[in-house]
Write a protein that holds these residues in place. Structure first.
Motif, PDB file in Angstrom:
ATOM      1  N   LEU A 153      -6.535   0.738   3.790  1.00 53.53           N
ATOM      2  CA  LEU A 153      -5.872   1.243   2.598  1.00 53.53           C
ATOM      3  C   LEU A 153      -5.692   2.747   2.781  1.00 53.53           C
ATOM      4  O   LEU A 153      -6.646   3.469   3.089  1.00 53.53           O
ATOM      5  CB  LEU A 153      -6.736   0.956   1.364  1.00 53.53           C
ATOM      6  CG  LEU A 153      -6.204   1.417   0.024  1.00 53.53           C
ATOM      7  CD1 LEU A 153      -4.877   0.733  -0.300  1.00 53.53           C
ATOM      8  CD2 LEU A 153      -7.221   1.106  -1.063  1.00 53.53           C
ATOM      9  N   ILE A 207      -5.094   6.348   1.391  1.00 52.22           N
ATOM     10  CA  ILE A 207      -5.240   7.158   0.175  1.00 52.22           C
ATOM     11  C   ILE A 207      -4.795   8.575   0.505  1.00 52.22           C
ATOM     12  O   ILE A 207      -5.391   9.247   1.340  1.00 52.22           O
ATOM     13  CB  ILE A 207      -6.711   7.193  -0.315  1.00 52.22           C
ATOM     14  CG1 ILE A 207      -7.307   5.796  -0.425  1.00 52.22           C
ATOM     15  CG2 ILE A 207      -6.825   7.987  -1.608  1.00 52.22           C
ATOM     16  CD1 ILE A 207      -6.800   4.986  -1.568  1.00 52.22           C
ATOM     17  N   ASP A 208      -3.738   9.039  -0.152  1.00 51.62           N
ATOM     18  CA  ASP A 208      -3.241  10.395   0.030  1.00 51.62           C
ATOM     19  C   ASP A 208      -3.859  11.266  -1.055  1.00 51.62           C
ATOM     20  O   ASP A 208      -3.652  11.025  -2.243  1.00 51.62           O
ATOM     21  CB  ASP A 208      -1.716  10.417  -0.070  1.00 51.62           C
ATOM     22  CG  ASP A 208      -1.113  11.721   0.391  1.00 51.62           C
ATOM     23  OD1 ASP A 208      -1.611  12.788  -0.033  1.00 51.62           O
ATOM     24  OD2 ASP A 208      -0.146  11.682   1.166  1.00 51.62           O
ATOM     25  N   HIS A 253       4.931  11.112   2.514  1.00 53.53           N
ATOM     26  CA  HIS A 253       3.629  10.467   2.669  1.00 53.53           C
ATOM     27  C   HIS A 253       3.761   9.244   3.571  1.00 53.53           C
ATOM     28  O   HIS A 253       4.866   8.816   3.893  1.00 53.53           O
ATOM     29  CB  HIS A 253       3.061  10.062   1.302  1.00 53.53           C
ATOM     30  CG  HIS A 253       3.968   9.177   0.515  1.00 53.53           C
ATOM     31  ND1 HIS A 253       4.940   9.676  -0.323  1.00 53.53           N
ATOM     32  CD2 HIS A 253       4.086   7.828   0.462  1.00 53.53           C
ATOM     33  CE1 HIS A 253       5.601   8.665  -0.872  1.00 53.53           C
ATOM     34  NE2 HIS A 253       5.103   7.528  -0.406  1.00 53.53           N
ATOM     35  N   ASN A 257       3.259   3.003   1.993  1.00 54.68           N
ATOM     36  CA  ASN A 257       2.267   2.259   1.203  1.00 54.68           C
ATOM     37  C   ASN A 257       1.029   3.068   0.831  1.00 54.68           C
ATOM     38  O   ASN A 257       0.025   2.486   0.425  1.00 54.68           O
ATOM     39  CB  ASN A 257       1.844   0.967   1.909  1.00 54.68           C
ATOM     40  CG  ASN A 257       2.996   0.008   2.071  1.00 54.68           C
ATOM     41  OD1 ASN A 257       3.866  -0.083   1.210  1.00 54.68           O
ATOM     42  ND2 ASN A 257       3.032  -0.692   3.187  1.00 54.68           N
ATOM     43  N   LYS A 303      -1.368   5.383  -1.405  1.00 55.37           N
ATOM     44  CA  LYS A 303      -1.625   5.545  -2.836  1.00 55.37           C
ATOM     45  C   LYS A 303      -2.047   6.990  -3.059  1.00 55.37           C
ATOM     46  O   LYS A 303      -2.896   7.508  -2.351  1.00 55.37           O
ATOM     47  CB  LYS A 303      -2.714   4.598  -3.295  1.00 55.37           C
ATOM     48  CG  LYS A 303      -2.327   3.140  -3.080  1.00 55.37           C
ATOM     49  CD  LYS A 303      -3.275   2.212  -3.784  1.00 55.37           C
ATOM     50  CE  LYS A 303      -2.967   0.762  -3.549  1.00 55.37           C
ATOM     51  NZ  LYS A 303      -1.630   0.340  -3.774  1.00 55.37           N
ATOM     52  N   ASN A 304      -1.439   7.644  -4.047  1.00 55.17           N
ATOM     53  CA  ASN A 304      -1.745   9.045  -4.320  1.00 55.17           C
ATOM     54  C   ASN A 304      -2.887   9.162  -5.314  1.00 55.17           C
ATOM     55  O   ASN A 304      -2.773   8.736  -6.460  1.00 55.17           O
ATOM     56  CB  ASN A 304      -0.498   9.758  -4.840  1.00 55.17           C
ATOM     57  CG  ASN A 304      -0.720  11.235  -5.059  1.00 55.17           C
ATOM     58  OD1 ASN A 304      -0.334  11.780  -6.073  1.00 55.17           O
ATOM     59  ND2 ASN A 304      -1.336  11.915  -4.119  1.00 55.17           N
ATOM     60  N   VAL A 305      -4.002   9.728  -4.855  1.00 59.06           N
ATOM     61  CA  VAL A 305      -5.146  10.031  -5.703  1.00 59.06           C
ATOM     62  C   VAL A 305      -5.558  11.455  -5.340  1.00 59.06           C
ATOM     63  O   VAL A 305      -6.242  11.661  -4.336  1.00 59.06           O
ATOM     64  CB  VAL A 305      -6.327   9.056  -5.472  1.00 59.06           C
ATOM     65  CG1 VAL A 305      -7.474   9.387  -6.397  1.00 59.06           C
ATOM     66  CG2 VAL A 305      -5.891   7.612  -5.640  1.00 59.06           C
ATOM     67  N   ARG A 313     -11.410   7.948  -9.717  1.00 64.45           N
ATOM     68  CA  ARG A 313     -10.384   6.901  -9.581  1.00 64.45           C
ATOM     69  C   ARG A 313     -10.508   6.002  -8.353  1.00 64.45           C
ATOM     70  O   ARG A 313      -9.866   4.962  -8.296  1.00 64.45           O
ATOM     71  CB  ARG A 313      -9.000   7.550  -9.576  1.00 64.45           C
ATOM     72  CG  ARG A 313      -8.631   8.162 -10.919  1.00 64.45           C
ATOM     73  CD  ARG A 313      -7.207   8.654 -10.971  1.00 64.45           C
ATOM     74  NE  ARG A 313      -6.254   7.731 -10.399  1.00 64.45           N
ATOM     75  CZ  ARG A 313      -5.086   8.097  -9.869  1.00 64.45           C
ATOM     76  NH1 ARG A 313      -4.735   9.359  -9.856  1.00 64.45           N
ATOM     77  NH2 ARG A 313      -4.256   7.206  -9.378  1.00 64.45           N
ATOM     78  N   VAL A 315      -8.809   2.160  -7.407  1.00 66.99           N
ATOM     79  CA  VAL A 315      -7.767   1.991  -6.395  1.00 66.99           C
ATOM     80  C   VAL A 315      -8.248   1.097  -5.249  1.00 66.99           C
ATOM     81  O   VAL A 315      -7.499   0.263  -4.755  1.00 66.99           O
ATOM     82  CB  VAL A 315      -7.321   3.371  -5.849  1.00 66.99           C
ATOM     83  CG1 VAL A 315      -6.326   3.223  -4.710  1.00 66.99           C
ATOM     84  CG2 VAL A 315      -6.722   4.215  -6.960  1.00 66.99           C
TER      85      VAL A 315
END
Length: 136
Positions: free
Chosen positions: A50, A52-53, A64, A67, A69-71, A79, A83
């Motif tokens: 997974l 995570i950006d 980015h 696929n 996910k921006n956190v 968070r 996620v």
């Protein structure tokens, strides 16, 4: 012994220059939990990592990994469990340069994610490797 005493300045210069040559190799990867872009692609493809950006929303919109996910890093501790519910799935943390993603790995490990990795060099290294970037 006379050689060392008479040429201590030259010996000191040689030792310092050798240390300066080794320093990037010792610090660039960021340790065992840091991956090159090629290793990151393998982790994503083989282990379904997974992504995570941890960049700001503006940086994320500029480009980015597919696929991802921006956190943002400031929100990661609150968070991440929402996620990435499964703590056994590998996480690839990404930022612009690789500095924030190293901190994100430490946060993820503190939360119980043992397979958390940082993209060494961040998006800069990803782009330099000619890998695809998604915008928006």
């Amino acid at each position: 012994m006379d050689f060392i005493v008479q040429n201590w300045v030259l010996i000191l210069i040689a030792v310092v220059s050798g240390a300066m040559l080794l320093w990037p190799a010792m610090t660039k990867g960021g340790g065992a939990h840091s991956l090159t872009p090629t290793q990151a692609v393998q982790l994503i493809n083989r282990e379904k990592a997974l992504v995570i950006d941890v960049c700001s929303p503006e940086e994320f919109a500029a480009g980015h990994l597919t696929n991802a996910k921006n956190v943002p890093l400031g929100e990661l501790e609150n968070r991440l469990t929402q996620v990435a519910k499964n703590k056994s799935v590998p996480l690839l943390m990404v930022c612009a340069s690789g500095i924030r993603s190293k901190r994100a790995v430490a946060t993820a490990q503190k939360l119980g994610y043992e397979k958390a990795y940082s993209l060494a060099g961040g998006m800069g290294a990803w782009r330099a490797a000619g890998l695809p970037v998604q915008k928006g």
